[in-house]
Design a protein around this motif. Structure first.
Motif, short mmCIF file in Angstrom:
data_model
loop_
_atom_site.label_atom_id
_atom_site.label_comp_id
_atom_site.label_asym_id
_atom_site.label_seq_id
_atom_site.Cartn_x
_atom_site.Cartn_y
_atom_site.Cartn_z
N PRO A 1 -25.74 53.79 2.21
CA PRO A 1 -24.69 53.50 1.34
C PRO A 1 -24.47 52.29 0.60
O PRO A 1 -24.61 51.31 1.33
N GLY B 1 -22.83 56.96 -2.98
CA GLY B 1 -21.83 57.77 -2.03
C GLY B 1 -21.75 57.14 -0.61
O GLY B 1 -21.96 55.87 -0.33
N ALA B 2 -20.98 58.00 0.37
CA ALA B 2 -20.62 57.16 1.31
C ALA B 2 -21.53 57.80 2.62
O ALA B 2 -21.25 57.35 3.57
N HIS B 3 -22.41 58.49 2.15
CA HIS B 3 -23.68 59.12 3.37
C HIS B 3 -25.12 58.53 2.98
O HIS B 3 -25.13 58.28 1.70
#
Length: 223
Positions: free
Chosen positions: A51, A108-110
């Motif tokens: 990320p 994103g966060a992933h």
């Protein structure tokens, strides 16, 4: 002729700023004169981006750049004004033409994993082009207009068979699961290069996703 390259045999690019790259062909600081390209395919890179990590703006020209996201979301921006988010199941194409600049980032966060493939166009120059096909269906051929290559995404359940296209050159990359073909069993990240092998059948080992490039020409350099 069939030649198999295992995932562990790929050249590992630099690990920095949350990015890790695995190259199938000679690329950047790695050069092997016996592994420069296959047919029209000049690069097949598997990228892992944490990320917030990504590739800063950089130029390309005279390339067909096709991207397939395995997991996560890829944010693309380019100098022609496109800004998109590419997700698993989408096909992204950037035809660099006479020149384009772009960035690729995991906003994103992933974690993000994607495969990016570079092909030589049939003619050089021209205006850059960009396209995303959302959620391309299984076995739907995606033809590149600027070169004689077709991408075939395949998703199979365990034990299911599929016939590969007949073409002078085929390149198969396993995204997930396993594939049996031509007496070999391939796992995630493995690839097979097939020359003049008509009538080849692939069989899934577990639930499987793989990409097949059907190529009908050799590279053309210059105008």
């Amino acid at each position: 002729m069939t030649w198999v390259q295992r995932a562990g045999e790929r050249y590992r690019g630099g690990v920095e700023q949350g990015m890790e790259t695995w190259h199938a062909f000679s690329f950047s600081g790695f050069y092997d004169p016996d592994n420069v390209r296959f047919g029209l395919l000049a690069a097949c890179n598997e990228e892992h981006l944490a990320p917030g990590a990504g590739f800063d703006e950089h130029p390309h020209r005279d390339l067909e750049i096709v991207t397939w996201v395995i997991e996560g979301e890829l944010t693309h921006e380019d100098s022609t004004g496109h800004r998109t988010v590419v997700r698993p199941g989408d096909v992204q194409r950037l035809s660099a033409g006479s020149g384009v600049r772009h960035t690729e980032r995991n906003a994103g966060a992933h974690p993000l994993r994607f495969v990016q493939m570079w092909l030589t166009p049939g003619t050089w120059g021209g205006e850059p082009e960009y396209e995303v096909v959302r959620g391309i269906a299984d076995a739907t051929p995606y033809a590149l207009e600027r070169t004689e290559a077709v991408l075939h995404p395949r998703r199979l359940v365990d034990g299911e068979h599929t016939e590969l296209p007949d073409a002078p050159s085929l390149y198969l990359h396993v995204v997930r699961g396993g594939v049996r073909l031509a007496g070999e069993t391939l796992g995630p990240g493995d690839a097979a290069r097939l020359s003049e092998r008509p009538g080849v059948r692939a069989t899934a080992v577990g639930d499987t996703e793989f990409l097949v490039w059907e190529m009908h020409a050799e590279p053309h350099y210059g105008y």
